[in-house]
Motif scaffolding. Sequence first.
Motif, PDB file in Angstrom:
ATOM      1  N   PRO A 153       0.826  -1.215   0.000  1.00  0.00           N
ATOM      2  CA  PRO A 153       0.000   0.000   0.000  1.00  0.00           C
ATOM      3  C   PRO A 153       0.863   1.268   0.000  1.00  0.00           C
ATOM      4  CG  PRO A 153      -0.720  -1.570   1.678  1.00  0.00           C
ATOM      5  CD  PRO A 153       0.592  -2.053   1.186  1.00  0.00           C
ATOM      6  N   VAL A 154       0.403   2.248  -0.742  1.00  0.00           N
ATOM      7  CA  VAL A 154       1.056   3.560  -0.778  1.00  0.00           C
ATOM      8  C   VAL A 154      -0.034   4.628  -0.694  1.00  0.00           C
ATOM      9  CG1 VAL A 154       3.053   2.806  -2.119  1.00  0.00           C
ATOM     10  CG2 VAL A 154       1.005   3.614  -3.305  1.00  0.00           C
ATOM     11  N   THR A 155       0.333   5.763  -0.153  1.00  0.00           N
ATOM     12  CA  THR A 155      -0.554   6.924  -0.125  1.00  0.00           C
ATOM     13  C   THR A 155       0.070   8.022  -0.969  1.00  0.00           C
ATOM     14  OG1 THR A 155      -1.437   6.379   2.064  1.00  0.00           O
ATOM     15  CG2 THR A 155      -1.661   8.667   1.318  1.00  0.00           C
ATOM     16  N   VAL A 156      -0.704   8.505  -1.925  1.00  0.00           N
ATOM     17  CA  VAL A 156      -0.198   9.509  -2.865  1.00  0.00           C
ATOM     18  C   VAL A 156      -1.023  10.777  -2.721  1.00  0.00           C
ATOM     19  CG1 VAL A 156       0.332  10.030  -5.276  1.00  0.00           C
ATOM     20  CG2 VAL A 156       0.433   7.665  -4.465  1.00  0.00           C
ATOM     21  N   THR A 157      -0.334  11.901  -2.688  1.00  0.00           N
ATOM     22  CA  THR A 157      -0.979  13.208  -2.655  1.00  0.00           C
ATOM     23  C   THR A 157      -0.537  13.994  -3.879  1.00  0.00           C
ATOM     24  OG1 THR A 157      -0.952  13.205  -0.240  1.00  0.00           O
ATOM     25  CG2 THR A 157      -1.338  15.309  -1.312  1.00  0.00           C
ATOM     26  N   GLY A 158      -1.489  14.665  -4.516  1.00  0.00           N
ATOM     27  CA  GLY A 158      -1.127  15.419  -5.710  1.00  0.00           C
ATOM     28  C   GLY A 158      -2.282  16.248  -6.227  1.00  0.00           C
ATOM     29  N   LEU A 159      -2.116  16.749  -7.450  1.00  0.00           N
ATOM     30  CA  LEU A 159      -3.105  17.615  -8.081  1.00  0.00           C
ATOM     31  C   LEU A 159      -3.879  16.842  -9.139  1.00  0.00           C
ATOM     32  CD1 LEU A 159      -1.045  20.908  -8.554  1.00  0.00           C
ATOM     33  CD2 LEU A 159      -2.507  20.244  -6.630  1.00  0.00           C
ATOM     34  N   VAL A 160      -5.187  16.996  -9.112  1.00  0.00           N
ATOM     35  CA  VAL A 160      -6.058  16.343 -10.085  1.00  0.00           C
ATOM     36  C   VAL A 160      -5.893  17.023 -11.438  1.00  0.00           C
ATOM     37  CG1 VAL A 160      -8.456  15.863 -10.700  1.00  0.00           C
ATOM     38  CG2 VAL A 160      -7.713  15.679  -8.310  1.00  0.00           C
ATOM     39  N   ARG A 161      -5.771  16.210 -12.493  1.00  0.00           N
ATOM     40  CA  ARG A 161      -5.684  16.733 -13.853  1.00  0.00           C
ATOM     41  C   ARG A 161      -6.735  16.044 -14.716  1.00  0.00           C
ATOM     42  NH1 ARG A 161      -1.497  19.554 -15.360  1.00  0.00           N
ATOM     43  NH2 ARG A 161      -3.175  20.392 -16.674  1.00  0.00           N
ATOM     44  N   LEU A 162      -7.593  16.847 -15.306  1.00  0.00           N
ATOM     45  CA  LEU A 162      -8.613  16.303 -16.194  1.00  0.00           C
ATOM     46  C   LEU A 162      -7.991  15.851 -17.508  1.00  0.00           C
ATOM     47  CD1 LEU A 162     -11.412  18.956 -15.622  1.00  0.00           C
ATOM     48  CD2 LEU A 162     -11.457  16.572 -14.877  1.00  0.00           C
ATOM     49  N   ALA A 163      -8.688  14.939 -18.184  1.00  0.00           N
ATOM     50  CA  ALA A 163      -8.235  14.483 -19.490  1.00  0.00           C
ATOM     51  C   ALA A 163      -8.205  15.654 -20.466  1.00  0.00           C
ATOM     52  CB  ALA A 163      -9.153  13.378 -20.004  1.00  0.00           C
ATOM     53  N   GLN A 164      -7.194  15.673 -21.313  1.00  0.00           N
ATOM     54  CA  GLN A 164      -7.013  16.758 -22.270  1.00  0.00           C
ATOM     55  C   GLN A 164      -7.134  16.228 -23.697  1.00  0.00           C
ATOM     56  OE1 GLN A 164      -6.642  19.946 -21.259  1.00  0.00           O
ATOM     57  NE2 GLN A 164      -6.751  19.231 -19.129  1.00  0.00           N
ATOM     58  N   PRO A 165      -7.647  17.043 -24.614  1.00  0.00           N
ATOM     59  CA  PRO A 165      -7.681  16.620 -26.019  1.00  0.00           C
ATOM     60  C   PRO A 165      -6.277  16.603 -26.613  1.00  0.00           C
ATOM     61  CG  PRO A 165      -8.387  18.892 -25.818  1.00  0.00           C
ATOM     62  CD  PRO A 165      -8.230  18.374 -24.414  1.00  0.00           C
ATOM     63  N   LYS A 166      -6.126  15.897 -27.703  1.00  0.00           N
ATOM     64  CA  LYS A 166      -4.821  15.822 -28.358  1.00  0.00           C
ATOM     65  C   LYS A 166      -4.442  17.187 -28.919  1.00  0.00           C
ATOM     66  CE  LYS A 166      -2.326  13.552 -32.118  1.00  0.00           C
ATOM     67  NZ  LYS A 166      -2.397  12.625 -33.279  1.00  0.00           N
ATOM     68  N   PRO A 167      -3.237  17.690 -28.609  1.00  0.00           N
ATOM     69  CA  PRO A 167      -2.782  18.947 -29.211  1.00  0.00           C
ATOM     70  C   PRO A 167      -2.659  18.814 -30.729  1.00  0.00           C
ATOM     71  CG  PRO A 167      -1.442  18.368 -27.297  1.00  0.00           C
ATOM     72  CD  PRO A 167      -2.289  17.175 -27.605  1.00  0.00           C
ATOM     73  N   TRP A 168      -2.761  19.956 -31.408  1.00  0.00           N
ATOM     74  CA  TRP A 168      -2.779  19.941 -32.871  1.00  0.00           C
ATOM     75  C   TRP A 168      -1.553  19.252 -33.468  1.00  0.00           C
ATOM     76  CZ3 TRP A 168      -6.619  20.976 -36.135  1.00  0.00           C
ATOM     77  CH2 TRP A 168      -7.706  21.696 -35.670  1.00  0.00           C
ATOM     78  N   PHE A 169      -0.375  19.536 -32.935  1.00  0.00           N
ATOM     79  CA  PHE A 169       0.843  19.069 -33.586  1.00  0.00           C
ATOM     80  C   PHE A 169       1.507  17.914 -32.841  1.00  0.00           C
ATOM     81  CE2 PHE A 169       0.361  23.608 -34.692  1.00  0.00           C
ATOM     82  CZ  PHE A 169       0.234  23.468 -36.070  1.00  0.00           C
ATOM     83  N   ALA A 170       0.796  17.305 -31.901  1.00  0.00           N
ATOM     84  CA  ALA A 170       1.377  16.185 -31.166  1.00  0.00           C
ATOM     85  C   ALA A 170       1.401  14.931 -32.037  1.00  0.00           C
ATOM     86  CB  ALA A 170       0.568  15.915 -29.894  1.00  0.00           C
ATOM     87  N   PRO A 171       2.513  14.175 -32.011  1.00  0.00           N
ATOM     88  CA  PRO A 171       2.539  12.906 -32.748  1.00  0.00           C
ATOM     89  C   PRO A 171       1.553  11.906 -32.144  1.00  0.00           C
ATOM     90  CG  PRO A 171       4.749  13.604 -32.043  1.00  0.00           C
ATOM     91  CD  PRO A 171       3.767  14.453 -31.322  1.00  0.00           C
ATOM     92  N   ASP A 172       1.248  10.882 -32.906  1.00  0.00           N
ATOM     93  CA  ASP A 172       0.407   9.816 -32.374  1.00  0.00           C
ATOM     94  C   ASP A 172       1.166   9.052 -31.298  1.00  0.00           C
ATOM     95  OD1 ASP A 172      -1.691  10.442 -34.074  1.00  0.00           O
ATOM     96  OD2 ASP A 172      -0.986   9.074 -35.649  1.00  0.00           O
ATOM     97  N   ASN A 173       0.447   8.631 -30.274  1.00  0.00           N
ATOM     98  CA  ASN A 173       1.070   7.830 -29.227  1.00  0.00           C
ATOM     99  C   ASN A 173       1.471   6.455 -29.766  1.00  0.00           C
ATOM    100  OD1 ASN A 173       0.851   9.743 -27.104  1.00  0.00           O
ATOM    101  ND2 ASN A 173      -1.310   9.237 -26.853  1.00  0.00           N
ATOM    102  N   ASP A 174       2.589   5.965 -29.279  1.00  0.00           N
ATOM    103  CA  ASP A 174       3.125   4.672 -29.698  1.00  0.00           C
ATOM    104  C   ASP A 174       2.780   3.639 -28.628  1.00  0.00           C
ATOM    105  OD1 ASP A 174       4.548   2.472 -30.517  1.00  0.00           O
ATOM    106  OD2 ASP A 174       6.516   3.446 -30.482  1.00  0.00           O
ATOM    107  N   TYR A 175       1.661   2.946 -28.822  1.00  0.00           N
ATOM    108  CA  TYR A 175       1.215   1.963 -27.831  1.00  0.00           C
ATOM    109  C   TYR A 175       2.235   0.840 -27.669  1.00  0.00           C
ATOM    110  CZ  TYR A 175      -3.412   4.133 -28.295  1.00  0.00           C
ATOM    111  OH  TYR A 175      -4.456   5.022 -28.313  1.00  0.00           O
ATOM    112  N   ALA A 176       2.692   0.301 -28.788  1.00  0.00           N
ATOM    113  CA  ALA A 176       3.600  -0.848 -28.752  1.00  0.00           C
ATOM    114  C   ALA A 176       4.926  -0.487 -28.090  1.00  0.00           C
ATOM    115  CB  ALA A 176       3.832  -1.376 -30.165  1.00  0.00           C
ATOM    116  N   GLY A 177       5.432   0.706 -28.352  1.00  0.00           N
ATOM    117  CA  GLY A 177       6.709   1.113 -27.787  1.00  0.00           C
ATOM    118  C   GLY A 177       6.588   1.794 -26.439  1.00  0.00           C
ATOM    119  N   ASN A 178       5.358   1.942 -25.938  1.00  0.00           N
ATOM    120  CA  ASN A 178       5.114   2.626 -24.670  1.00  0.00           C
ATOM    121  C   ASN A 178       5.766   4.009 -24.667  1.00  0.00           C
ATOM    122  OD1 ASN A 178       4.184   3.164 -22.110  1.00  0.00           O
ATOM    123  ND2 ASN A 178       5.643   1.823 -21.063  1.00  0.00           N
ATOM    124  N   ARG A 179       5.529   4.736 -25.748  1.00  0.00           N
ATOM    125  CA  ARG A 179       6.006   6.114 -25.855  1.00  0.00           C
ATOM    126  C   ARG A 179       4.792   7.009 -26.126  1.00  0.00           C
ATOM    127  NH1 ARG A 179      10.305   3.202 -28.368  1.00  0.00           N
ATOM    128  NH2 ARG A 179       9.132   3.196 -30.324  1.00  0.00           N
TER     129      ARG A 179
END
Length: 266
Positions: free
Chosen positions: A140-166
């Motif tokens: 068990p661990v206890t984590v404290t931090g700031l909530v971040r809502l899901a964000q849309p993909k930025p215009w010029f961001a590359p596609d995420n690489d699922y297979a390469g975990n990038r």
Amino acid sequence: MSMFARWRAAGLIVPGLLTLALLPVLIGLGNWQWHRKSWKEALISRIETRRTAEPISYPAVLAEYVKTGDVEYMHMRVTGRFDYSRERHLYHPTDQSQGWDVYTLLIPDGGLPPLFVNRGWVPETLKDPSKRAEGQVAGPVTVTGLVRLAQPKPWFAPDNDYAGNRWYWPDLEGMQWGPEGPPTPLQFNTEKRQAYAPFSLDADAAPPNPGGWPRGGTTEINLPNNHLQYVVTWYGLALTLIAVFAVFARQRLAAVEDDGLQSKKE
């Protein structure tokens, strides 16, 4: 000679109408930026209040999300166990080196929805979890931090690489899936899965992870407030327009008067 006749003789009718049309636009833009300034100041104050507040519980944040959806930057605390097999690496270069933010799935106590936690930043040399094994805390661990809502993909961001975990943008829904990526609609409908949290958590810098990595506190809050400059600009342009037209009209009317006097002498 009537005033209208004098203005027509001086060629001021069209410039005057243009000035009357443009002046409300400039003043309106100044008023709009003044309201934007007040809105931005309130937003910055609200974020700062949330960021520095005492952390609230995960269930309380979930309840607020269901009620209003307004949970961005809330300070939250949650206890559970990390599933290190579900670690995702979000590209985050810095001035010092190439690096990655480490998102790890947390399974909260009490059967609450799993959520991804941005545990912090690691340099390229420590991207491999085996090179920072001390920070992979079991149990068990206890984590404290700031909530971040899901964000849309930025215009010029590359596609995420699922297979390469990038990952090049934090696609929380996509992070739920393995190297194969999201399932087809048919696979999705036949697969029974627990719902994930609709937001992630950026871990605080303190307390640090064992061994110092990942290094928490990666949240960047950059909300420039330049609206006062824009207010001065638009109001200044309005005053300049009035001054320029006044000088121009005075010169033109004076020229008409001089022409009239010259005609009488002749």
